[in-house]
Design an enzyme around this catalytic site. Structure first.
Site, PDB file in Angstrom:
ATOM      1  N   CYS A   2       5.944   7.790   0.990  1.00 30.79           N
ATOM      2  CA  CYS A   2       4.727   8.104   1.579  1.00 30.79           C
ATOM      3  C   CYS A   2       3.801   8.424   0.703  1.00 30.79           C
ATOM      4  O   CYS A   2       4.176   9.172  -0.590  1.00 30.79           O
ATOM      5  CB  CYS A   2       5.434   9.941   2.795  1.00 30.79           C
ATOM      6  SG  CYS A   2       6.369   9.170   3.505  1.00 30.79           S
ATOM      7  N   GLY A  28       1.388   4.497   2.629  1.00 36.99           N
ATOM      8  CA  GLY A  28       2.186   4.465   3.601  1.00 36.99           C
ATOM      9  C   GLY A  28       1.290   4.358   4.831  1.00 36.99           C
ATOM     10  O   GLY A  28      -0.440   4.759   5.128  1.00 36.99           O
ATOM     11  N   ASN A 102       7.551  13.542   0.491  1.00 40.17           N
ATOM     12  CA  ASN A 102       8.124  11.761   0.139  1.00 40.17           C
ATOM     13  C   ASN A 102       9.015  12.101  -0.332  1.00 40.17           C
ATOM     14  O   ASN A 102       9.372  12.838  -0.862  1.00 40.17           O
ATOM     15  CB  ASN A 102       6.386  11.960  -0.901  1.00 40.17           C
ATOM     16  CG  ASN A 102       6.884  10.528  -1.828  1.00 40.17           C
ATOM     17  OD1 ASN A 102       6.815   9.962  -2.447  1.00 40.17           O
ATOM     18  ND2 ASN A 102       7.475   9.391  -1.184  1.00 40.17           N
ATOM     19  N   GLY A 103      10.133  11.057  -0.162  1.00 36.76           N
ATOM     20  CA  GLY A 103      11.184  11.202  -0.385  1.00 36.76           C
ATOM     21  C   GLY A 103      12.041  10.868   0.275  1.00 36.76           C
ATOM     22  O   GLY A 103      11.867  10.498   1.644  1.00 36.76           O
ATOM     23  N   TYR A 258       5.125  -1.454  -8.543  1.00 38.97           N
ATOM     24  CA  TYR A 258       4.862  -1.596  -6.812  1.00 38.97           C
ATOM     25  C   TYR A 258       4.122  -0.168  -6.610  1.00 38.97           C
ATOM     26  O   TYR A 258       3.009  -0.872  -5.998  1.00 38.97           O
ATOM     27  CB  TYR A 258       5.942  -2.107  -6.440  1.00 38.97           C
ATOM     28  CG  TYR A 258       5.247  -2.456  -5.253  1.00 38.97           C
ATOM     29  CD1 TYR A 258       4.637  -3.899  -4.632  1.00 38.97           C
ATOM     30  CD2 TYR A 258       5.836  -2.037  -3.370  1.00 38.97           C
ATOM     31  CE1 TYR A 258       4.545  -3.839  -3.295  1.00 38.97           C
ATOM     32  CE2 TYR A 258       5.275  -1.706  -2.412  1.00 38.97           C
ATOM     33  CZ  TYR A 258       4.303  -3.085  -2.177  1.00 38.97           C
ATOM     34  OH  TYR A 258       4.201  -3.499  -1.044  1.00 38.97           O
TER      35      TYR A 258
HETATM   36  P1  AMP Z   1       9.759  -9.935  -0.006  1.00 41.45           P
HETATM   37  O1  AMP Z   1       9.064 -11.689   0.636  1.00 41.45           O
HETATM   38  O2  AMP Z   1      10.549  -9.693   0.487  1.00 41.45           O
HETATM   39  O3  AMP Z   1      10.806 -10.500  -1.188  1.00 41.45           O
HETATM   40  O4  AMP Z   1       8.752  -9.312  -1.013  1.00 41.45           O
HETATM   41  C1  AMP Z   1       8.463  -8.917  -1.970  1.00 41.45           C
HETATM   42  C2  AMP Z   1       7.124  -8.930  -1.995  1.00 41.45           C
HETATM   43  O5  AMP Z   1       7.047  -7.412  -1.686  1.00 41.45           O
HETATM   44  C3  AMP Z   1       6.600  -8.399  -2.966  1.00 41.45           C
HETATM   45  O6  AMP Z   1       5.231  -9.070  -3.555  1.00 41.45           O
HETATM   46  C4  AMP Z   1       6.279  -6.953  -3.814  1.00 41.45           C
HETATM   47  O7  AMP Z   1       4.884  -6.275  -3.480  1.00 41.45           O
HETATM   48  C5  AMP Z   1       6.921  -6.582  -1.771  1.00 41.45           C
HETATM   49  N1  AMP Z   1       7.096  -5.220  -2.279  1.00 41.45           N
HETATM   50  C6  AMP Z   1       8.348  -4.961  -3.297  1.00 41.45           C
HETATM   51  N2  AMP Z   1       9.231  -3.536  -2.865  1.00 41.45           N
HETATM   52  C7  AMP Z   1       8.560  -3.509  -1.058  1.00 41.45           C
HETATM   53  C8  AMP Z   1       8.268  -2.437  -0.670  1.00 41.45           C
HETATM   54  N3  AMP Z   1       9.749  -1.381  -0.603  1.00 41.45           N
HETATM   55  N4  AMP Z   1       7.718  -1.918   0.360  1.00 41.45           N
HETATM   56  C9  AMP Z   1       6.823  -3.396   0.396  1.00 41.45           C
HETATM   57  N5  AMP Z   1       6.508  -3.734  -0.147  1.00 41.45           N
HETATM   58  C10 AMP Z   1       7.365  -4.410  -1.368  1.00 41.45           C
END
Ligand code: AMP
Length: 496
Positions: A2, A28, A102-103, A258
């Site tokens: 968040c 978020g 947030n957490g 990220y």
């Molecule tokens: P995936 O398709 O499940 O392998 O997700 C990888 C993609 O999701 C990458 O392009 C990241 O930029 C993004 N990503 C990584 N962690 C998160 C997260 N916790 N929430 C949303 N997107 C994420």
């Protein structure tokens, strides 16, 4: 994950909190909310599901009158996704306290039981933020002070630290008194403070990310220390105190990979520069393993990997090209509840520029691989566009374990690397070659910005958690994060 922000100023703060939330929207997109306090000690709030721009209309903003206030953008990690989970959350005793968080607390179930049975507080949701709010309220109320001073407030924070395990960056409005901020004893989630000179007093902003300070005319003062609390009373006087006996700085490394904006600095480390160093380290690894590589072009998967991919290309001395065009008006695909929708959504979110792929050996770069949905689909698209060979680099190491500290990671069993070898992951996503950042290189990339930091929160790569875990916690979390269960929960919520 968040985003939180609080502002205490000479004049009305709602419009600036709204602007701040727009700048934190990437943290978020599920719900948003603002609470403000005015000179008549009245608390005004608005919160709802959706993007910031959808939640607040002119008529809502007009009612948000007050010179200290807090705001939140929500991305569900614990609890459900309904409107009752939107923040700020409010409790009317003592004083009326509104809180954003947030957490994620790892002992919220146990604390919920204590609150209900021993402290006679009823909770309306299974949100850990509601638990945190009630623990703090209970500890403050116990002191039975009509006019709480910073001493009473800091004592309540110290007790909250003792009782709550996990990660939390918190902002609270104590109605008629002031605004409070505190950060967990490991400083896992980010929080910093900025200042602006007003006519008769200093204005303060406290937020998850500092990228919003300059656009709003603030200057960053510093990061909030792990375990520290900062209280700004309603007249604008600032007090701070370390409220933990054993504070340690262990920021979450995934913020740099990220989550955070590249224009933010967290614990004095520039997110942008750390991503550049991630690119440099990846290039170094490639040169070491394949000194005679045949990569024709480096292509980022927008947005979070762009900085690392660009630096990687520069260091490899290979052209850097934009091979994907992102539709910015579609939500993050990861947030799509179920696997089938996620797959379709990747295709709608990213369109491919065939001319950058035809007849080339391409190195695609993403910040991380989670379920493998994005990488698999994107490699398929690259091949359809005529790429000869498709290599894939991840700026983060293999993600193998669930996150307990506020990042919405799937159940461990749904993480592509949880039970597969490096080669099996490469074959599953259909890459001709897969390269992951090593954990050591990732830590070095980030730590270089602030060598005083000795440890980072890296549990999604190692499975080592810093905070105590109550029995069966991991198992229960595993079950609750499975797609199947999320689907059932959401159906039940929709029926209500
Ligand atoms: P995936 O398709 O499940 O392998 O997700 C990888 C993609 O999701 C990458 O392009 C990241 O930029 C993004 N990503 C990584 N962690 C998160 C997260 N916790 N929430 C949303 N997107 C994420």
């Amino acid at each position: 994950m968040c985003g939180i922000v609080g502002i205490s100023a000479e004049t009305n703060v709602a419009a600036e909190i709204y602007d701040s939330l727009l700048m934190l929207q990437h943290r978020g997109q599920d719900a948003a909310g603002i609470s403000v306090c005015n000179n008549d000690d009245q608390l005004n709030s608005r919160k709802s599901m959706g993007y910031v721009r959808d939640v607040f209309q002119q008529r809502h903003m007009e009612k948000l009158v007050g010179n200290y206030g807090i705001g939140h953008v929500r991305y569900p990690t614990a609890g459900g996704a309904g409107k009752e989970f939107a923040q700020p959350m409010y409790v009317n005793s003592p004083y009326g306290i509104s809180l954003v968080h947030n957490g994620n607390l790892t002992n919220s179930k146990q604390l919920g039981n204590e609150l209900f049975h021993a402290e006679m507080r009823d909770l309306q949701t299974d949100s850990d933020s509601e638990v945190l709010l009630n623990i703090f309220a209970h500890e403050l109320g116990k002191q039975r002070e009509i006019y709480p001073s910073e001493k009473h407030i800091f004592k309540a924070v110290a007790k909250t630290h003792i009782r709550c395990d996990g990660a939390y960056a918190v902002l609270a409005l104590i109605n008629g008194h002031g605004m409070l901020a505190f950060r967990d004893c490991n400083g896992i989630r980010p929080l910093s403070i900025g200042i602006r000179k007003g006519k008769s007093r200093d204005d303060y902003i406290i937020s998850s990310e500092d990228a919003l300070y300059i656009p709003l005319g603030f200057k960053k003062l510093r990061d909030v220390e792990p375990g520290e609390a900062i209280y700004i009373d309603k007249n604008g006087t600032m007090f701070s105190q370390q409220c933990s006996d054993d504070p340690k700085r262990r920021p979450c490394i995934f913020e740099y990979v990220y989550f955070s904006r590249p224009d933010s600095k967290i614990d004095e480390i520039s997110v942008y520069k750390s991503r550049m160093r991630m690119g440099t380290k990846l290039a170094r690894q490639i040169k070491k393993i394949r000194p005679y590589h045949d990569i024709d072009v480096v292509i980022p998967i927008p947005d979070s990997s762009v900085t690392a991919a660009h630096q990687l290309a520069v260091d490899l001395d290979v052209p850097y090209r934009e091979g994907f065009v992102k539709n910015r008006y579609i939500g993050r695909t990861f947030i799509m509840p179920y696997q089938e929708e996620r797959k379709k959504s990747v295709r709608r979110k990213l369109n491919i520029l065939d001319l950058e792929f035809e007849g080339k050996n391409v190195l695609l770069v993403d910040d991380s691989i989670v379920r493998g949905t994005t990488s698999k689909k994107i490699i398929e698209m690259a091949r359809e566009a005529g790429a000869k060979k498709v290599y894939f680099a991840s700026a983060a190491p293999a993600i193998k374990y669930q996150n307990l500290y506020g990042i919405d990671m799937p159940a461990t069993s749904e993480l592509i690397a949880s039970n597969k070898s490096h080669d099996e992951v490469a074959s599953e996503i259909n890459a001709d070659w897969l390269i992951y950042q090593t954990l050591e290189d990732l830590i070095d990339s980030v730590r270089e910005g602030n060598p005083e930091i000795k440890e980072f929160e890296t549990s999604i790569f190692t499975g080592d958690y810093f905070t105590p875990l109550i029995e069966n916690y991991l198992e229960e979390l595993e079950i609750s994060r499975k797609d199947e269960l999320k689907m059932q929960r959401e159906k039940a919520q929709a029926k209500r």
